[in-house]
Design a protein around this motif. Structure first.
Motif, PDB file in Angstrom:
ATOM      1  N   LEU A  20      45.405  26.869  43.650  1.00 33.16           N
ATOM      2  CA  LEU A  20      44.122  26.818  42.993  1.00 33.16           C
ATOM      3  C   LEU A  20      44.276  27.517  41.475  1.00 33.16           C
ATOM      4  CD1 LEU A  20      41.723  25.733  44.484  1.00 33.16           C
ATOM      5  CD2 LEU A  20      40.756  28.062  44.586  1.00 33.16           C
ATOM      6  N   GLY A  21      44.757  28.500  41.358  1.00 32.40           N
ATOM      7  CA  GLY A  21      44.788  29.311  39.953  1.00 32.40           C
ATOM      8  C   GLY A  21      45.554  28.193  39.221  1.00 32.40           C
ATOM      9  N   TYR A  22      46.896  27.692  39.394  1.00 32.35           N
ATOM     10  CA  TYR A  22      47.563  26.819  38.451  1.00 32.35           C
ATOM     11  C   TYR A  22      46.867  25.551  38.207  1.00 32.35           C
ATOM     12  CZ  TYR A  22      51.762  29.473  39.729  1.00 32.35           C
ATOM     13  OH  TYR A  22      52.427  30.575  39.614  1.00 32.35           O
ATOM     14  N   LEU A  23      45.748  25.277  38.968  1.00 31.26           N
ATOM     15  CA  LEU A  23      44.879  24.087  38.280  1.00 31.26           C
ATOM     16  C   LEU A  23      43.663  24.653  37.387  1.00 31.26           C
ATOM     17  CD1 LEU A  23      44.107  22.410  42.079  1.00 31.26           C
ATOM     18  CD2 LEU A  23      45.579  21.645  40.122  1.00 31.26           C
ATOM     19  N   ILE A  24      43.622  25.971  37.259  1.00 30.39           N
ATOM     20  CA  ILE A  24      42.501  26.401  36.358  1.00 30.39           C
ATOM     21  C   ILE A  24      43.181  26.588  35.041  1.00 30.39           C
ATOM     22  CG2 ILE A  24      41.068  28.149  35.910  1.00 30.39           C
ATOM     23  CD1 ILE A  24      40.855  28.524  38.801  1.00 30.39           C
ATOM     24  N   ILE A  25      42.705  25.984  33.971  1.00 30.71           N
ATOM     25  CA  ILE A  25      42.973  26.033  32.778  1.00 30.71           C
ATOM     26  C   ILE A  25      42.632  27.466  32.046  1.00 30.71           C
ATOM     27  CG2 ILE A  25      42.813  25.200  30.342  1.00 30.71           C
ATOM     28  CD1 ILE A  25      44.216  23.401  32.138  1.00 30.71           C
ATOM     29  N   ASN A  26      41.463  27.653  32.381  1.00 28.86           N
ATOM     30  CA  ASN A  26      40.999  29.288  31.851  1.00 28.86           C
ATOM     31  C   ASN A  26      41.868  30.508  32.150  1.00 28.86           C
ATOM     32  OD1 ASN A  26      39.515  31.907  32.329  1.00 28.86           O
ATOM     33  ND2 ASN A  26      38.125  30.764  31.001  1.00 28.86           N
ATOM     34  N   GLN A  27      42.436  31.164  31.309  1.00 28.78           N
ATOM     35  CA  GLN A  27      43.467  32.126  31.483  1.00 28.78           C
ATOM     36  C   GLN A  27      42.974  33.086  32.249  1.00 28.78           C
ATOM     37  OE1 GLN A  27      46.447  34.898  29.098  1.00 28.78           O
ATOM     38  NE2 GLN A  27      45.199  33.657  27.811  1.00 28.78           N
ATOM     39  N   MET A  28      41.646  33.615  32.023  1.00 28.81           N
ATOM     40  CA  MET A  28      41.100  34.793  32.785  1.00 28.81           C
ATOM     41  C   MET A  28      40.874  34.373  34.391  1.00 28.81           C
ATOM     42  SD  MET A  28      40.125  37.905  32.887  1.00 28.81           S
ATOM     43  CE  MET A  28      39.784  38.615  31.521  1.00 28.81           C
ATOM     44  N   ALA A  29      40.491  33.098  34.659  1.00 28.30           N
ATOM     45  CA  ALA A  29      40.204  32.791  35.821  1.00 28.30           C
ATOM     46  C   ALA A  29      41.494  32.840  36.615  1.00 28.30           C
ATOM     47  CB  ALA A  29      39.570  31.610  36.120  1.00 28.30           C
ATOM     48  N   LEU A  30      42.631  32.095  35.935  1.00 30.04           N
ATOM     49  CA  LEU A  30      43.949  31.857  36.359  1.00 30.04           C
ATOM     50  C   LEU A  30      44.534  33.196  36.860  1.00 30.04           C
ATOM     51  CD1 LEU A  30      46.672  29.600  35.139  1.00 30.04           C
ATOM     52  CD2 LEU A  30      47.411  31.847  35.664  1.00 30.04           C
ATOM     53  N   ARG A  31      44.471  34.344  36.008  1.00 32.47           N
ATOM     54  CA  ARG A  31      44.849  35.653  36.278  1.00 32.47           C
ATOM     55  C   ARG A  31      44.404  36.132  37.303  1.00 32.47           C
ATOM     56  NH1 ARG A  31      48.080  38.315  32.497  1.00 32.47           N
ATOM     57  NH2 ARG A  31      48.734  37.155  30.857  1.00 32.47           N
ATOM     58  N   LEU A  32      43.078  35.890  37.391  1.00 32.84           N
ATOM     59  CA  LEU A  32      42.192  36.699  38.836  1.00 32.84           C
ATOM     60  C   LEU A  32      43.027  35.918  40.001  1.00 32.84           C
ATOM     61  CD1 LEU A  32      38.803  37.008  37.273  1.00 32.84           C
ATOM     62  CD2 LEU A  32      40.182  38.711  37.679  1.00 32.84           C
ATOM     63  N   MET A  33      42.931  34.729  39.939  1.00 30.68           N
ATOM     64  CA  MET A  33      43.470  34.041  41.314  1.00 30.68           C
ATOM     65  C   MET A  33      44.778  34.623  41.337  1.00 30.68           C
ATOM     66  SD  MET A  33      41.048  32.193  42.131  1.00 30.68           S
ATOM     67  CE  MET A  33      41.664  30.791  43.287  1.00 30.68           C
ATOM     68  N   MET A  34      45.887  34.756  40.440  1.00 34.94           N
ATOM     69  CA  MET A  34      47.185  35.350  40.596  1.00 34.94           C
ATOM     70  C   MET A  34      46.970  36.764  41.458  1.00 34.94           C
ATOM     71  SD  MET A  34      49.256  32.893  39.379  1.00 34.94           S
ATOM     72  CE  MET A  34      48.190  31.741  39.908  1.00 34.94           C
ATOM     73  N   LEU A  35      45.999  37.280  40.725  1.00 35.99           N
ATOM     74  CA  LEU A  35      45.895  38.577  41.583  1.00 35.99           C
ATOM     75  C   LEU A  35      45.534  38.672  42.938  1.00 35.99           C
ATOM     76  CD1 LEU A  35      46.145  41.528  40.050  1.00 35.99           C
ATOM     77  CD2 LEU A  35      43.631  41.774  39.686  1.00 35.99           C
ATOM     78  N   ILE A  36      44.539  37.985  43.242  1.00 32.91           N
ATOM     79  CA  ILE A  36      44.146  37.818  44.687  1.00 32.91           C
ATOM     80  C   ILE A  36      45.230  37.123  45.488  1.00 32.91           C
ATOM     81  CG2 ILE A  36      42.659  36.566  46.110  1.00 32.91           C
ATOM     82  CD1 ILE A  36      40.687  36.394  43.743  1.00 32.91           C
ATOM     83  N   MET A  63      54.416  42.961  39.564  1.00 36.73           N
ATOM     84  CA  MET A  63      54.164  41.699  39.109  1.00 36.73           C
ATOM     85  C   MET A  63      52.343  41.736  38.710  1.00 36.73           C
ATOM     86  SD  MET A  63      56.230  38.228  39.927  1.00 36.73           S
ATOM     87  CE  MET A  63      56.020  38.430  41.703  1.00 36.73           C
ATOM     88  N   MET A  64      51.930  42.526  39.752  1.00 32.75           N
ATOM     89  CA  MET A  64      50.372  42.838  39.824  1.00 32.75           C
ATOM     90  C   MET A  64      49.921  43.583  38.643  1.00 32.75           C
ATOM     91  SD  MET A  64      49.452  42.784  43.699  1.00 32.75           S
ATOM     92  CE  MET A  64      47.601  42.651  43.978  1.00 32.75           C
ATOM     93  N   VAL A  65      51.040  44.684  38.562  1.00 33.52           N
ATOM     94  CA  VAL A  65      50.590  45.593  37.481  1.00 33.52           C
ATOM     95  C   VAL A  65      50.664  44.687  36.076  1.00 33.52           C
ATOM     96  CG1 VAL A  65      51.502  47.744  36.263  1.00 33.52           C
ATOM     97  CG2 VAL A  65      51.503  47.648  38.724  1.00 33.52           C
ATOM     98  N   ALA A  66      51.605  44.089  35.935  1.00 34.61           N
ATOM     99  CA  ALA A  66      51.866  43.502  34.913  1.00 34.61           C
ATOM    100  C   ALA A  66      50.557  42.380  34.440  1.00 34.61           C
ATOM    101  CB  ALA A  66      53.028  42.591  34.585  1.00 34.61           C
ATOM    102  N   ASN A  67      50.202  41.750  35.437  1.00 32.21           N
ATOM    103  CA  ASN A  67      48.716  41.010  35.166  1.00 32.21           C
ATOM    104  C   ASN A  67      47.802  41.857  35.217  1.00 32.21           C
ATOM    105  OD1 ASN A  67      47.276  38.500  35.551  1.00 32.21           O
ATOM    106  ND2 ASN A  67      47.491  38.461  37.625  1.00 32.21           N
ATOM    107  N   VAL A  68      47.571  42.952  35.687  1.00 32.17           N
ATOM    108  CA  VAL A  68      46.260  43.893  35.189  1.00 32.17           C
ATOM    109  C   VAL A  68      46.434  44.051  34.040  1.00 32.17           C
ATOM    110  CG1 VAL A  68      45.225  46.078  35.776  1.00 32.17           C
ATOM    111  CG2 VAL A  68      45.842  44.493  37.572  1.00 32.17           C
ATOM    112  N   ILE A  69      47.522  44.298  33.369  1.00 32.11           N
ATOM    113  CA  ILE A  69      47.770  44.934  31.873  1.00 32.11           C
ATOM    114  C   ILE A  69      47.374  43.531  31.220  1.00 32.11           C
ATOM    115  CG2 ILE A  69      49.344  45.391  30.021  1.00 32.11           C
ATOM    116  CD1 ILE A  69      50.838  47.096  32.230  1.00 32.11           C
ATOM    117  N   GLY A  70      47.451  42.563  31.365  1.00 29.10           N
ATOM    118  CA  GLY A  70      47.251  41.359  30.613  1.00 29.10           C
ATOM    119  C   GLY A  70      45.487  41.097  30.653  1.00 29.10           C
ATOM    120  N   ILE A  71      45.302  41.149  31.740  1.00 33.55           N
ATOM    121  CA  ILE A  71      43.776  40.963  32.145  1.00 33.55           C
ATOM    122  C   ILE A  71      43.056  42.149  31.000  1.00 33.55           C
ATOM    123  CG2 ILE A  71      41.748  41.435  33.828  1.00 33.55           C
ATOM    124  CD1 ILE A  71      43.465  40.071  35.613  1.00 33.55           C
ATOM    125  N   THR A  72      43.660  43.467  31.203  1.00 30.88           N
ATOM    126  CA  THR A  72      42.933  44.473  30.250  1.00 30.88           C
ATOM    127  C   THR A  72      42.948  44.052  28.920  1.00 30.88           C
ATOM    128  OG1 THR A  72      43.675  45.979  31.994  1.00 30.88           O
ATOM    129  CG2 THR A  72      43.044  46.759  29.867  1.00 30.88           C
TER     130      THR A  72
END
Ligand SMILES: Nc1ncnc2c1ncn2[C@@H]1O[C@@H]2COP(=O)(O)O[C@H]2[C@H]1O
Length: 226
Positions: A20-36, A63-72
């Motif tokens: 589902l995340g890969y189908l989303i263009i919005n970067q923030m939504a994609l990152r949140l889906m990756m985190l979940i 990878m989750m830590v890297a993602n959280v840094i990106g989200i921040t």
């Protein structure tokens, strides 16, 4: 709980969330889906075998830590804290940009006060810099007509956007404060960095809209296109 979230359910949820995340263009939504999704993977790696799969757990956690840094970093861009201290005073001129994008744009700019009267662009000649006039009046000479422009406008943007020589000669008096970007560097950075390009395009489209809003028809040769 573990009866519901069996390893089969966990891996299905992880795959579905990632898909589902890969189908989303919005970067923030994609990152949140990756985190979940990563959370589901963690739970799966912890329960799928008799012993937790530590290697996979550590890798996923990293990878989750890297993602959280990106989200921040993404969130921080939206706050004034990201404004470059030296240029906070002129941010109101560029409030079409997020503070983070303003910082990016200013990173490639030079801010100066002119010490002498300066010819900024010459009609028919190549343009070396795109200017933003923070203060000072621009005098434009175009097809034999001379008229002033107020501050708070770009000069040289036509050459940048159309890749052509300047359509007018423009002068600024000593004491004018400007921000300028080397045109070659601006074009190159815009080609390499889509975020930078979007920020520049946003600034220039607002500038062109306000110029059109102020423009009045003049008696001159019919428009011949480009
Ligand atoms: N009619 C106009 N109204 C506002 N700005 C203008 C006008 N004509 C020329 N300019 C500015 O003068 C600049 C000369 O260099 P450029 O053609 O790159 O970009 C031009 C615009 O920034």
């Amino acid at each position: 709980m573990t009866e519901i979230f069996t390893p089969a359910v966990l891996i299905t949820c992880a795959g579905a969330t990632f898909g589902l995340g890969y189908l989303i263009i919005n970067q923030m939504a994609l990152r949140l889906m990756m985190l979940i999704g990563s959370g589901f993977y963690l739970a799966y790696y912890a329960t799928a075998a008799d012993l937790p799969l530590w290697g996979a757990i550590y890798t996923t956690a990293a990878m989750m830590v890297a993602n959280v840094i990106g989200i921040t970093a993404l969130v921080a861009r939206r706050f004034r804290l990201s404004l470059p201290r030296a240029h906070v005073d002129i941010y109101p001129h560029f409030d079409v940009l997020t503070p983070g994008d303003f910082r990016l744009v200013m990173k490639h700019a030079e801010r100066l006060t002119l010490t002498e009267d300066t010819l900024i662009t010459e009609e028919g000649a190549a343009v070396s810099h795109v200017y933003y006039v923070v203060s000072g009046t621009v005098t434009v000479t175009k097809r034999g007509l001379t008229f002033p422009l107020p501050d708070g406008l770009f000069v040289g943007e036509v050459a940048y956007l159309l890749g052509r020589p300047s359509v007018a000669s423009t002068h600024l008096r000593a004491g004018a404060e400007v921000i300028r970007w080397d045109l070659g560097h601006l074009a190159q950075t815009a080609r390499r960095n889509p975020r930078f390009k979007l920020a520049i395009d946003a600034m220039l489209s607002r500038d062109l809209a306000s110029k059109v809003a102020e423009a009045v028809a003049q008696q001159s040769a019919p428009f011949a296109g480009r």
